[in-house]
Design a protein around this motif. Structure first.
Motif, PDB file in Angstrom:
ATOM      1  N   SER A  88      44.834  46.768  63.805  1.00 34.90           N
ATOM      2  CA  SER A  88      46.137  47.435  63.741  1.00 34.90           C
ATOM      3  C   SER A  88      46.167  48.457  62.611  1.00 34.90           C
ATOM      4  CB  SER A  88      47.229  46.387  63.535  1.00 34.90           C
ATOM      5  OG  SER A  88      48.496  46.985  63.436  1.00 34.90           O
ATOM      6  N   SER A 133      50.737  36.034  69.166  1.00 34.80           N
ATOM      7  CA  SER A 133      50.563  36.411  67.761  1.00 34.80           C
ATOM      8  C   SER A 133      49.550  37.537  67.620  1.00 34.80           C
ATOM      9  CB  SER A 133      50.126  35.200  66.934  1.00 34.80           C
ATOM     10  OG  SER A 133      48.864  34.721  67.376  1.00 34.80           O
ATOM     11  N   SER A 134      48.511  37.541  68.443  1.00 31.18           N
ATOM     12  CA  SER A 134      47.501  38.595  68.367  1.00 31.18           C
ATOM     13  C   SER A 134      48.094  39.950  68.741  1.00 31.18           C
ATOM     14  CB  SER A 134      46.326  38.262  69.287  1.00 31.18           C
ATOM     15  OG  SER A 134      45.343  39.272  69.216  1.00 31.18           O
ATOM     16  N   GLU A 189      50.400  41.130  66.074  1.00 29.22           N
ATOM     17  CA  GLU A 189      49.656  41.676  64.937  1.00 29.22           C
ATOM     18  C   GLU A 189      49.156  43.086  65.233  1.00 29.22           C
ATOM     19  OE1 GLU A 189      46.658  38.810  64.024  1.00 29.22           O
ATOM     20  OE2 GLU A 189      47.996  37.592  62.782  1.00 29.22           O
ATOM     21  N   SER A 209      42.797  41.062  64.388  1.00 25.29           N
ATOM     22  CA  SER A 209      43.826  41.920  65.002  1.00 25.29           C
ATOM     23  C   SER A 209      44.583  42.731  63.963  1.00 25.29           C
ATOM     24  CB  SER A 209      44.799  41.062  65.809  1.00 25.29           C
ATOM     25  OG  SER A 209      44.110  40.313  66.788  1.00 25.29           O
ATOM     26  N   LYS A 210      44.839  42.145  62.806  1.00 25.98           N
ATOM     27  CA  LYS A 210      45.538  42.884  61.749  1.00 25.98           C
ATOM     28  C   LYS A 210      44.694  44.057  61.259  1.00 25.98           C
ATOM     29  CE  LYS A 210      48.361  39.083  59.952  1.00 25.98           C
ATOM     30  NZ  LYS A 210      48.651  38.216  58.783  1.00 25.98           N
ATOM     31  N   ASP A 232      51.994  45.331  64.585  1.00 26.40           N
ATOM     32  CA  ASP A 232      52.542  45.362  63.223  1.00 26.40           C
ATOM     33  C   ASP A 232      52.465  46.774  62.656  1.00 26.40           C
ATOM     34  OD1 ASP A 232      53.337  42.763  62.951  1.00 26.40           O
ATOM     35  OD2 ASP A 232      51.497  42.072  61.977  1.00 26.40           O
TER      36      ASP A 232
END
Length: 843
Positions: free
Chosen positions: A279, A306-307, A310, A275-276, A313
């Protein structure tokens, strides 16, 4: 704290949802196990699914919905007793989903078709899975019959034919060979991949990386042409994929390919566990968007939150979209929607609490995520239900980019083609018959259709085309448009086929495609074109008891008063063209009495030719509504200026214009590729004229001192030269972005015209032709040093017949038909000098 965010919670709970990625629901007696909707596991691994956090939570959620015991057996018993339609109705009522996009390429036993789902959701759109399309094509015929060329043609044709029926394309390359896509895969590699796949037997499953990369590259070209988005599976799924190769960072080569810089790409499933990475990609690549379906509801609550956190973010909230990834059971849609509301609330609440967002910004972000982003991204024709106005359910006029008319007996479809003499013609069928059979099988058309001159509806004697024999006029559904000036009808351009999949060698659109393929295959180049449309507006008057047509106005070039008089027409013409996705750059009064010009934006040659056909139809039809006649005839009045259809041309590679020189060291501001291509066009221009200036009347226009290009020469920004290099505002000093051919006119078939121009350019590239020195004065002043272009159609036809290059590119039979039509024009108008007055009704 919860009271502080009550307004956010209410906005999220009340939001109508656009579910941008899901799959078909299956019958209750399907072999697909109900437990399979709770997990990505299969086989023996599925027996452990009940011990996962998400399974236990989702089971409780469904038991609460149905009022049953919290057990898989109790829920399954309730499902059988209730029936699928009742279950589906209850689940969708609870979801608040008003628009649903279904990828129907997922193989599920006893799945319901897309139409079935429309009983439960106001709008259902189709997402087309490209690997499934390719496999279906290869399954259709014997393996020994396939070559890469024949497969390419069939695959692209199938995608083009389905464009009006879909809202997006999708690839599961991550499941087959991974996301490290080589968009420059060689034909040899792709051909070897095709051989490997077809030799593996049927049913076909494409797993060869070379072939997958090739298919995806073809698809990206289609998405660019038709402005369609592409969904890409990223991150986790079932064990068929290698998760290491499903990391979206592998897509960098694809995302950096300038040919596809304008493609709209959405990374599915929150790319979990990457996911990061997703992003980051969304933050730095303008074409990348994100979707979090499957991650919600398949992860634990902590994992879901959290996903999504992220994702946010780095990713703009304008680029994140909701979907359920629902499949097989309606309960998957219910869980996806319910948990998405809860998770988005938690994420946006925390963003407010931490100071990242204000409350109103969070509410706005929620509306974007749940519907507005998808509406814009997929270009859905919907009412913005999550705007500040009253909350109404989504209202969709159509699931297609180009809305269809009402499908009843009063709705018609015009099937349009352009013949060898440049006349635009059509057959008309009722919309319900079109949808039932014509869009697939076409309508019959006599061979004589490509042998007709401008003065009669019979074939020219030497064309070797007669009333014996029939071809199929098959609609190219990618060109189907609602007619702006009469909403009850549609229009579509057609290809000429001998039978499905086999083009007739006289087909103009196929001729252009064939030549464009040579340019692409040999030089990896694409030719773009943009047309300037000059035309006269005439009004009908009665003088001494006789009707005649006279100019609508008498103002000079760029006259404000002339434009003012015609502005009501342009207020209809320009929006009509824009509704057809045709870019209008500018328009103004021209030098002739009652003459105007509309300049179009440049695009790939095949689309530029299609756009020109529709542009002429729009201008003529809007003028007719106002009681005027718009004519594109080359020389309406022998005592006034003629009308051209000047065309601007450029060469592109990997999404970049390669016509300009790379720096200021070039003598003429052109790259060597650009110079050689243009030199080929200049060299063959006498022959080209027989196609782009197709009437004897055309040569009344191509005269010195009329800005029509009477001499075989070129010049920099020299509007008297036959070819003018252009450096428009914004171009670096001294660099040329395109060149203009002045001699083309509105009687030319645009597909044949661009095909012969492109063929001449290819010859210039093959032979590395060089340009003579440019002419920087009026060519008429140095006429003794220059070669005059053909002064008559006869001269141009003679040049064409002697030019062996075009025998190769156009094909001998088509060339015979074109020259026969031209010779008949010469003979007829030489004997009937006043007959040219009637051309205003033909062009």
């Amino acid at each position: 704290m919860e009271m502080e965010f009550k307004e956010l919670k209410e906005a999220i709970d009340q939001a109508e949802l656009v579910d941008a990625h899901a799959h078909n629901i299956v019958s209750l007696d399907s072999s697909f196990p109900f437990i399979g909707t709770f997990s990505e596991a299969t086989g023996d691994a599925l027996s452990f699914a009940p011990h996962s956090l998400s399974f236990k939570r989702n089971l409780r959620e469904i038991a609460q919905l149905y009022g049953t015991e919290i057990s898989l057996e109790a829920i399954e018993k309730h499902r059988q007793a209730t029936g699928l339609r009742s279950l589906t109705s209850k689940c969708f009522k609870e979801t608040g989903i008003s628009a649903l996009l279904i990828d129907d390429g997922l193989k599920l036993d006893k799945k319901h078709d897309i139409e079935w789902h429309r009983d439960f959701v106001p709008f259902v759109g189709r997402v087309l899975r490209i690997e499934t399309v390719a496999e279906q094509i290869l399954d259709d015929e014997e393996s020994s019959s396939w070559t890469l060329d024949s497969f390419t043609k069939a695959f692209v044709a199938r995608l083009n034919s389905l464009v009006p029926e879909i809202v997006a394309l999708k690839t599961v390359a991550a499941y087959r060979s991974g996301l490290d896509i080589d968009t420059h895969v060689t034909k040899e590699v792709a051909e070897n991949g095709l051989v490997e796949v077809v030799q593996s037997g049927k049913p076909v499953r494409i797993g060869n990386k070379g072939l997958i990369d090739y298919i995806l590259t073809l698809t990206l070209e289609v998405t660019e042409r038709h402005d369609l988005p592409l969904q890409i599976h990223t991150g986790f799924g079932d064990r068929d994929l290698d998760l290491r190769l499903a990391n979206p960072l592998h897509l960098r080569n694809l995302l950096e390919d300038k040919r596809f810089a304008k493609s709209r790409i959405v990374l599915l499933h929150a790319s979990y566990p990457f996911s990061k990475e997703a992003s980051y990609l969304s933050s730095v690549y303008p074409q990348v968007y994100l979707d979090f379906g499957l991650a919600i509801p398949k992860l634990s609550v902590h994992g879901m939150v959290s996903s999504v956190k992220e994702l946010l973010d780095l990713a703009p909230t304008k680029k994140v979209m909701f979907s359920t990834d629902g499949y097989a059971s309606p309960e998957t849609y219910y869980l996806g929607a319910k948990k998405a509301r809860e998770v988005i609330y938690l994420v946006l609440r925390d963003a407010c609490a931490s100071g990242d967002l204000s409350l109103m910004e969070a509410i706005d972000a929620a509306k974007d995520i749940f519907s507005r982003n998808a509406i814009a991204f997929y270009k859905l024709d919907v009412v913005d239900v999550n705007s500040s106005g009253p909350q109404n359910r989504i209202s969709l006029k159509s699931q297609m980019k180009e809305p269809d008319v009402q499908e009843d007996s009063s709705s018609f479809v015009r099937i349009i083609w352009v013949d060898a003499s440049g006349q635009q013609r059509c057959r008309v069928v009722q919309a319900n018959r079109f949808n039932r059979s014509v869009k697939k099988n076409g309508v019959g058309l006599t061979h004589a259709c490509m042998g007709m001159p401008s003065f009669t509806d019979g074939p020219a004697e030497e064309s070797k085309l007669t009333g014996v024999g029939e071809i199929r006029l098959v609609p190219d559904l990618s060109t189907k448009r609602t007619i702006p000036w009469t909403k009850q009808e549609s229009m579509v351009l057609a290809d000429m086929l001998l039978k499905p999949g086999e083009a007739w060698e006289y087909c103009p659109r196929e001729t252009l495609r064939r030549v464009a393929k040579v340019l692409k295959d040999e030089f990896d180049l694409v030719m773009n074109a943009g047309f300037e449309n000059e035309f006269y507006l005439l009004k009908n008057v009665v003088r001494e008891g006789k009707e005649e047509y006279v100019p609508f106005d008498f103002g000079p070039y760029c006259s404000i008063s002339s434009y003012d008089a015609a502005s009501p027409l342009f207020h209809e013409i320009v929006p009509a063209l824009e509704s057809l996705n045709i870019t209008v750059e500018q328009f103004h009064a021209e030098s002739g009495k009652g003459q105007f010009e509309v300049s179009l934006g440049h695009t790939v040659a095949s689309h530029a030719a299609d756009n020109l056909v529709y542009t002429r139809e729009v201008i003529r039809s809007v003028a007719r509504k106002q009681g005027l006649l718009a004519t594109f005839v080359p020389k309406y009045d022998l005592c006034d200026i003629g009308s051209g259809s000047h065309v601007h041309l450029s060469l592109w590679k990997d999404g970049e214009n390669v016509f300009p020189a790379s720096d200021n060291t070039s003598a003429h501001g052109m790259s060597s590729i650009g110079e050689e291509f243009m030199a080929g066009v200049l060299f063959h221009l006498p022959s080209i004229l027989a196609v782009i200036a197709p009437l004897p009347n055309s040569y009344d226009r191509i005269q010195p001192n009329t800005w029509s290009g009477a001499f075989q020469c070129w010049g920099k920004e020299n509007r008297e030269a036959a070819i003018r290099t252009a450096s428009p505002p914004g171009a670096p000093d001294g660099l040329v972005t395109n060149f203009e051919i002045k001699s083309s006119d509105g009687a030319a078939n645009p597909h044949l015209g661009l095909a012969i121009i492109m063929a001449a350019g290819i010859d210039g590239l093959r032979r590395h032709l060089q340009l003579p020195e440019p002419i920087d004065t009026n060519p008429a002043d140095v006429a003794a040093t220059l070669k005059r272009l053909p002064e008559s159609l006869s001269e141009a036809v003679e040049a064409l017949e002697k030019d062996q290059v075009f025998h190769e590119f156009l094909g001998q039979k088509l060339l015979v038909a074109i020259t026969a039509v031209r010779k008949s024009e010469v003979e007829y108008y030489s004997k009937n000098s006043n007959a040219c007055k009637h051309l205003i009704h033909r062009y």
